[in-house]
Design an enzyme around this catalytic site. Structure first.
Site, PDB file in Angstrom:
ATOM      1  N   SER A 110       0.833  -1.205   0.000  1.00 59.37           N
ATOM      2  CA  SER A 110       0.000   0.000   0.000  1.00 59.37           C
ATOM      3  C   SER A 110       0.872   1.261   0.000  1.00 59.37           C
ATOM      4  O   SER A 110       1.619   1.458  -0.956  1.00 59.37           O
ATOM      5  CB  SER A 110      -0.943  -0.078   1.206  1.00 59.37           C
ATOM      6  OG  SER A 110      -1.952   0.870   1.112  1.00 59.37           O
ATOM      7  N   ASP A 160     -10.360  -3.518  -4.742  1.00 63.30           N
ATOM      8  CA  ASP A 160      -9.652  -2.630  -3.809  1.00 63.30           C
ATOM      9  C   ASP A 160     -10.265  -1.234  -3.874  1.00 63.30           C
ATOM     10  O   ASP A 160     -10.299  -0.615  -4.941  1.00 63.30           O
ATOM     11  CB  ASP A 160      -8.161  -2.586  -4.205  1.00 63.30           C
ATOM     12  CG  ASP A 160      -7.293  -1.957  -3.126  1.00 63.30           C
ATOM     13  OD1 ASP A 160      -7.812  -1.132  -2.346  1.00 63.30           O
ATOM     14  OD2 ASP A 160      -6.100  -2.291  -3.080  1.00 63.30           O
ATOM     15  N   HIS A 191      -8.469  -4.607  -0.489  1.00 66.90           N
ATOM     16  CA  HIS A 191      -7.159  -4.053  -0.115  1.00 66.90           C
ATOM     17  C   HIS A 191      -6.284  -5.031   0.701  1.00 66.90           C
ATOM     18  O   HIS A 191      -5.075  -5.084   0.471  1.00 66.90           O
ATOM     19  CB  HIS A 191      -7.356  -2.738   0.635  1.00 66.90           C
ATOM     20  CG  HIS A 191      -6.131  -1.886   0.669  1.00 66.90           C
ATOM     21  ND1 HIS A 191      -5.479  -1.449  -0.474  1.00 66.90           N
ATOM     22  CD2 HIS A 191      -5.411  -1.399   1.705  1.00 66.90           C
ATOM     23  CE1 HIS A 191      -4.417  -0.734  -0.134  1.00 66.90           C
ATOM     24  NE2 HIS A 191      -4.365  -0.683   1.181  1.00 66.90           N
TER      25      HIS A 191
HETATM   26  C1  MLT Z   1      -1.285   6.004  -0.189  1.00 62.71           C
HETATM   27  O1  MLT Z   1      -1.671   6.972   0.431  1.00 62.71           O
HETATM   28  O2  MLT Z   1      -0.092   5.739  -0.380  1.00 62.71           O
HETATM   29  C2  MLT Z   1      -2.333   5.095  -0.707  1.00 62.71           C
HETATM   30  O3  MLT Z   1      -3.577   5.715  -0.706  1.00 62.71           O
HETATM   31  C3  MLT Z   1      -2.395   3.826   0.035  1.00 62.71           C
HETATM   32  C4  MLT Z   1      -2.524   4.028   1.509  1.00 62.71           C
HETATM   33  O4  MLT Z   1      -3.523   4.548   1.974  1.00 62.71           O
HETATM   34  O5  MLT Z   1      -1.613   3.676   2.228  1.00 62.71           O
END
Ligand code: MLT
Length: 218
Positions: A110, A160, A191
């Protein structure tokens, strides 16, 4: 036990000899920390060394690797700054712990996958390979980096809600344009990671790191 280097709280676990000198750079998701992905790293490559930093940015107390303005909307300036800062940390950690810079494999989930993608675009020689779990485009590169032949495993979920599938497709297109050897795996999941995907990533890693495997025989 967490240590500190260049302002990064982190864990470093030396590898076993059978790990073939590989170091996994583990990059957690939003709200994670330097301990989170260690079990994942051990599953992926049990004998590898592990370098696992905690993101320096705090979003209401949740650690991240760079600032965002809203979900999926990144603070571009901060992203660039944090990416270079993280690359510098990796460099200092290689000096401090003596691991082989040529055998560094990024494993990000992520937000950690997004900063790993950013590191690849801004520091193309940094990783031998990368496992990107739930990643999206960190930024549109102005200068085309050369990632020729760099193996990248990209695991994405069709359902996701954090990482829009079309955004992952764009990242895949960028990585292919710059020459990465991309293995994109779609699953009908959300996710959170599934056991099946971790197993696929493990198999992929052992294949690309196998001295008799595809990569070195081509
Ligand atoms: C980010 O902010 O890098 C993406 O939206 C994934 C997350 O929430 O970590």
């Amino acid at each position: 036990m967490s240590a500190e280097l260049a302002g990064f709280a982190h864990n470093y676990l030396p590898g076993e000899r059978e790990g073939a000198g590989v170091t996994l750079l583990l990059l957690h998701g939003t709200g994670g920390n330097e301990d989170d992905l260690i079990p994942l790293g051990k599953q992926l490559l049990p004998d590898a060394a592990i370098l696992s930093p905690r993101g320096k940015v705090s979003e209401h107390g949740a650690p991240r690797f760079f600032r965002r303005l809203a979900e999926g909307v990144f603070d571009h300036e901060d992203l660039l700054f944090r990416t270079h800062e993280l690359a510098d940390f990796v460099d200092k950690a290689a000096d401090q712990y003596g691991f082989d810079r040529q055998k560094l494999v990024a494993v990000g989930y992520s937000n950690g996958a997004n900063v790993a993608a950013s590191l690849m675009l801004l520091h193309p020689g940094l990783f031998h390979a990368a496992v990107l779990l739930r990643a999206m485009v960190p930024f549109q590169p102005e200068v085309t980096p050369d990632l020729s032949g760099t193996p990248v495993f990209l695991a994405a979920g069709r359902r996701d809600t954090m990482i829009p599938p079309d955004n992952t497709e764009r990242l895949a297109a960028i990585l292919q344009e710059v020459g990465a050897d991309l293995d994109l795996r779609w699953k009908n999941v959300g996710h959170p990671l599934t056991y099946e995907e971790i197993e696929e990533a493990r198999e992929w890693l052992s294949r690309i790191l196998d001295p008799n495997g595809d990569k070195t025989t081509q």
